[in-house]
Design a protein around this motif. Sequence first.
Motif, PDB file in Angstrom:
ATOM      1  N   LYS A  10      16.848  58.205  14.642  1.00  0.00           N
ATOM      2  CA  LYS A  10      17.546  58.356  16.055  1.00  0.00           C
ATOM      3  C   LYS A  10      19.042  58.875  15.825  1.00  0.00           C
ATOM      4  O   LYS A  10      19.722  57.916  15.023  1.00  0.00           O
ATOM      5  CB  LYS A  10      17.528  57.288  16.876  1.00  0.00           C
ATOM      6  CG  LYS A  10      16.033  56.695  17.024  1.00  0.00           C
ATOM      7  CD  LYS A  10      15.707  57.111  18.612  1.00  0.00           C
ATOM      8  CE  LYS A  10      14.362  56.505  18.937  1.00  0.00           C
ATOM      9  NZ  LYS A  10      13.873  56.893  20.319  1.00  0.00           N
ATOM     10  N   ASP A  11      19.407  59.733  16.148  1.00  0.00           N
ATOM     11  CA  ASP A  11      20.950  60.241  16.021  1.00  0.00           C
ATOM     12  C   ASP A  11      21.428  60.375  14.582  1.00  0.00           C
ATOM     13  O   ASP A  11      22.259  59.953  14.207  1.00  0.00           O
ATOM     14  CB  ASP A  11      21.639  59.280  16.826  1.00  0.00           C
ATOM     15  CG  ASP A  11      21.387  59.337  18.265  1.00  0.00           C
ATOM     16  OD1 ASP A  11      20.945  60.795  18.772  1.00  0.00           O
ATOM     17  OD2 ASP A  11      21.542  58.255  19.084  1.00  0.00           O
ATOM     18  N   ARG A  63      20.004  58.310  12.105  1.00  0.00           N
ATOM     19  CA  ARG A  63      20.166  57.080  11.358  1.00  0.00           C
ATOM     20  C   ARG A  63      18.645  56.542  11.746  1.00  0.00           C
ATOM     21  O   ARG A  63      17.991  56.847  12.540  1.00  0.00           O
ATOM     22  CB  ARG A  63      20.913  56.213  11.996  1.00  0.00           C
ATOM     23  CG  ARG A  63      22.395  56.296  12.061  1.00  0.00           C
ATOM     24  CD  ARG A  63      22.941  54.912  12.740  1.00  0.00           C
ATOM     25  NE  ARG A  63      22.791  53.727  12.318  1.00  0.00           N
ATOM     26  CZ  ARG A  63      22.507  52.627  13.160  1.00  0.00           C
ATOM     27  NH1 ARG A  63      22.868  52.676  14.326  1.00  0.00           N
ATOM     28  NH2 ARG A  63      22.376  51.359  12.643  1.00  0.00           N
TER      29      ARG A  63
END
Length: 129
Positions: free
Chosen positions: A114-115, A117
């Motif tokens: 996510k994003d 990471r």
Amino acid sequence: MTPAERIMIEHECARLIALYANLNDEARWEEIAALYAEDGSMTRPTSPDEPIVGRAAILAAFKARPARKTRHLCSNVVIDVLSPTEATGVSAMALFTPDGPPRLGSFHDRFVLKDGRWLFARRRGSLSF
């Protein structure tokens, strides 16, 4: 996905497992909660049928614990990459405290990207004996 990309995902997820253990031993609850996806779930090895869902609830559960000294050891980590944004993992765990016998168990994890990471989407612990 290239072999190098697969190895990088495996490394990032295995690092997350080790980081979780170290932060737990240092009682760094906010940082542990940040390792979970916003809607992630955690199931403690001592309560395998009681999932705690959501980053805020996970943080609250850690903060509610009485202070204690611990040392977590994780080994036998195996990560299976499912896609460029999903992986699963299994690891063995030993928990040592000054006031009790060692506890041995395992974690079954699901990871998501996510994003940029890698995070825990689900962390399910259980005790072996």
